[in-house]
Design an enzyme around this catalytic site. Structure first.
Site, short mmCIF file in Angstrom:
data_model
loop_
_atom_site.label_atom_id
_atom_site.label_comp_id
_atom_site.label_asym_id
_atom_site.label_seq_id
_atom_site.Cartn_x
_atom_site.Cartn_y
_atom_site.Cartn_z
N GLU A 62 0.88 -1.18 0.00
CA GLU A 62 0.00 0.00 0.00
C GLU A 62 0.91 1.21 0.00
O GLU A 62 1.38 1.64 1.05
CB GLU A 62 -0.87 0.00 1.26
N CYS A 80 -2.31 9.28 2.17
CA CYS A 80 -1.96 8.68 0.88
C CYS A 80 -3.00 9.07 -0.17
O CYS A 80 -2.70 9.11 -1.36
CB CYS A 80 -1.84 7.17 1.02
P1 NAD Z 1 8.10 5.22 4.81
O1 NAD Z 1 8.19 4.49 3.53
O2 NAD Z 1 9.20 6.13 5.17
O3 NAD Z 1 7.98 4.17 6.03
C1 NAD Z 1 6.91 3.27 6.12
C2 NAD Z 1 7.30 2.10 7.01
O4 NAD Z 1 8.25 1.29 6.32
C3 NAD Z 1 7.96 2.50 8.33
O5 NAD Z 1 7.50 1.65 9.36
C4 NAD Z 1 9.42 2.24 8.06
O6 NAD Z 1 10.19 2.01 9.20
C5 NAD Z 1 9.32 0.99 7.20
N1 NAD Z 1 10.50 0.69 6.38
C6 NAD Z 1 11.27 1.56 5.69
N2 NAD Z 1 12.25 0.88 5.05
C7 NAD Z 1 12.07 -0.43 5.35
C8 NAD Z 1 12.77 -1.62 4.99
N3 NAD Z 1 13.85 -1.60 4.21
N4 NAD Z 1 12.30 -2.79 5.44
C9 NAD Z 1 11.20 -2.85 6.22
N5 NAD Z 1 10.52 -1.75 6.61
C10 NAD Z 1 10.96 -0.55 6.19
O7 NAD Z 1 6.70 5.98 4.79
P2 NAD Z 1 6.15 7.10 5.78
O8 NAD Z 1 6.90 8.36 5.57
O9 NAD Z 1 6.04 6.55 7.15
O10 NAD Z 1 4.64 7.27 5.24
C11 NAD Z 1 4.28 8.06 4.16
C12 NAD Z 1 4.13 7.24 2.91
O11 NAD Z 1 3.23 6.16 3.11
C13 NAD Z 1 3.54 8.05 1.77
O12 NAD Z 1 4.20 7.72 0.58
C14 NAD Z 1 2.09 7.60 1.72
O13 NAD Z 1 1.45 7.78 0.49
C15 NAD Z 1 2.24 6.16 2.08
N6 NAD Z 1 0.99 5.60 2.58
C16 NAD Z 1 0.28 4.79 1.77
C17 NAD Z 1 -0.93 4.28 2.19
C18 NAD Z 1 -1.75 3.38 1.30
O14 NAD Z 1 -2.64 2.73 1.82
N7 NAD Z 1 -1.50 3.32 0.01
C19 NAD Z 1 -1.43 4.61 3.45
C20 NAD Z 1 -0.67 5.44 4.27
C21 NAD Z 1 0.55 5.94 3.81
#
Ligand code: NAD
Length: 536
Positions: free
Chosen positions: A290, A324
């Site tokens: 997502e 998002c």
């Molecule tokens: P992010 O990608 O920085 O982090 C998201 C999660 O991934 C965090 O828990 C982080 O620690 C983890 N993570 C990062 N690298 C990883 C790895 N290599 N292995 C495992 N886990 C890892 O995102 P963010 O800044 O927290 O959130 C914003 C983003 O999330 C935006 O792009 C937004 O659009 C998206 N988002 C999407 C949805 C959806 O349903 N499509 C919903 C909410 C947020």
């Protein structure tokens, strides 16, 4: 109980505030922490019992509004992860044997516990993540809704009976529990996204290990405390729900590479999703991804103008553009372009920016200084790429001593500008004109992401065209409402760089189960399929 400030600390234009604000903040934090069982220093791992952590890596959780320290969490080390994962694995062996409706009954009780804690948890979301209180409460309501949904679903985990081509044979499909599911969540929905996954995974007989965002650790701790109490009261094995708070690059990587985890459901940026897709794909595990969106709202000439304005306004400004599904692009018919934007700018001028816990606030802070820097970079890039700032564009002078508040911003720019093709997680709305619906749909789809979309039109033909195979290419397409604010009943997710995953309602439960086709020969003879004859 109310966790709102007694005196309204919000102003427009915003002003820095003094001792009164600090006293309120401390009081609110204390009450929220007490009611959710949070402490100022905690271990970041939990497998159904106490919080623990054996490492030295301490994470500070700070309010994005004031920068005040909420507390310190020792992040989970590899050994702590192992303890939580083993608890999850052991619990799975017993939990999958519990009849699904009884698992549903436990999830019903989780929903009840969330109802009781809604005010405190909603306020914590607001305090730690920075969304306004009504949205924090709405997020907890989403958790309650998905629990209710999952309870019903627990009696409907059904497969079809199929007609066999062989005489005296019966075919059917069964759905079995899958195992320990890894849930990775983003900061902007620090509680609801986990619940979307966990409530369904639990009724399906799975156990879960959750790695929340390090930006919102207390939200995760509070959720785990709530379910621990319910699970203990039901004598469930410890480990049905586990949490590991740690860095993506260490604990996150450990989780996604773990072959004991058949499914990783990850919510976050496209960059993170590409990494997770590659690692989990290399071990042929399953993912639900997502990821980022770049959502557009088409405003047709025939639209209901007040409704379109309200939806565009909430879509772009709500949650400070940190959903998002936030509206990032507005495609306006040329005949109403000037009128629409004039009215939208009037609304922008009314936006009250400030403490997200205060009643009058429309827009809280961005999550941190990095997000503010991304906002500034995007505005500069838009200018450089031919954009014209129609409203906002600046970072506000420090509020409550913090430089995390920005102006909601409107920029007129071409869809093809490189900055428009990227998701900037901030309240920046790119606006552009169109002449024909074909042109609008082409512009709409001409971005790498495919999450949410909407059209405002009173023309049945335009609406249907937008929803047709040749219309929006997104996972969510709405008519006469905005791009954000989905309900839990529908499958949630998107196409292209949004990752293709679906969570929450509809038939998304299937992703959390193992599908099995059964053929039963209840006659006396062996028949080979496709009429194959074989001696003996
Ligand atoms: P992010 O990608 O920085 O982090 C998201 C999660 O991934 C965090 O828990 C982080 O620690 C983890 N993570 C990062 N690298 C990883 C790895 N290599 N292995 C495992 N886990 C890892 O995102 P963010 O800044 O927290 O959130 C914003 C983003 O999330 C935006 O792009 C937004 O659009 C998206 N988002 C999407 C949805 C959806 O349903 N499509 C919903 C909410 C947020």
């Amino acid at each position: 109980m109310s966790y709102r400030p007694t005196a309204d600390t919000t102003s427009n234009p915003p002003q820095t505030s003094g001792a009164g604000r600090a006293a309120f903040a401390a009081d609110a934090r204390e009450r929220i922490f007490r009611d959710l069982g949070l402490q100022a220093a905690m271990g970041g791992a939990n497998g159904g019992g106490d919080w623990f952590a054996s490492g030295q890596d301490v994470l500070e959780s700070r309010s994005p509004t004031t920068g005040e320290l909420l507390g310190r969490i020792t992040q989970a080390a590899e050994a702590d992860y192992e303890r939580v994962m083993q608890a999850g694995q052991q619990a799975f062996a017993a939990f999958r044997a519990l009849p699904a409706p009884r698992r549903g009954e436990v999830v019903r009780q989780v929903g009840e516990a969330l109802r009781r804690k809604k005010d405190a948890l909603g306020a914590l979301v607001s305090l730690e993540m920075g969304k306004i209180l009504t949205e924090g409460l709405g997020e907890v309501q989403e958790m309650i809704d998905i629990c209710d949904f999952a309870v019903g679903q627990s009696r409907l985990l059904s497969g079809p009976t199929l007609q066999s081509e062989r005489p005296d044979h019966r075919m059917m499909e069964q759905w079995h529990p899958l195992g320990t599911v890894g849930v990775i969540s983003a900061f902007n929905f620090p509680v609801a996204v986990w619940a979307w996954n966990a409530a369904l995974a639990w009724v399906c007989g799975d156990t879960t290990v959750w790695k929340p965002s390090s930006k919102t650790p207390y939200c995760a701790i509070a959720c785990q405390n709530i379910v621990n109490e319910v699970f203990r009261a039901n004598d469930l094995p410890a480990g049905v729900s586990g949490v590991v708070i740690g860095r993506g690059a260490t604990i996150g990587e450990r989780l996604i590479a773990d072959t004991r985890v058949p499914l990783i459901s990850a919510t976050g940026s496209t960059r993170m999703g590409k990494r997770i897709g590659a690692v989990v794909g290399a071990r042929l595990g399953r993912t639900i991804l997502e990821l980022g969106g770049n959502n557009a709202l088409i405003i047709a000439a025939s639209c209901d103008l007040p409704g379109a304005l309200a939806s565009a306004f909430f879509g772009a400004v709500g949650t400070a553009g940190q959903r998002c599904t936030s509206t990032r692009r507005l495609l306006i018919h040329e005949s109403i372009y000037d009128t629409f934007l004039a009215q939208l700018r009037e609304r922008y001028a009314q936006v009250t920016i400030g403490d997200p816990l205060a009643m009058a606030t429309h827009m809280g802070p961005l999550i941190d200084e990095d997000a503010v820097a991304a906002f500034e970079r995007a505005v500069a890039a838009a200018r450089q790429q031919g954009g014209e700032i129609l409203y906002g564009g600046t970072v506000l002078a420090p509020l409550y001593g913090r430089r995390t508040f920005v102006e909601p911003t409107i920029i007129a720019i071409e869809n093809s500008a490189p900055i428009v093709q990227h998701e900037t997680f901030a309240p920046i709305l790119y606006v552009m004109k169109y002449r024909t619906l074909e042109e609008a749909i082409a512009l709409h789809n001409d971005v790498p992401q495919g999450l949410s979309s909407a059209i405002y039109t009173d023309s049945l033909r335009e609406a249907e065209r937008f929803l047709s195979y040749g219309g929006s290419d997104c996972g969510i397409a709405n008519v006469n409402l905005g791009t954000n604010g989905a309900e839990i009943g529908g499958a949630f997710g998107g196409e292209k760089e949004t990752g293709g995953g679906r969570e929450s309602g509809s038939d998304c439960w299937k992703a959390y189960m193992r599908r099995q086709t059964n053929t039963v020969n209840w006659g006396g003879q062996v028949h080979l399929a496709q009429g194959v004859q074989f001696p003996g």
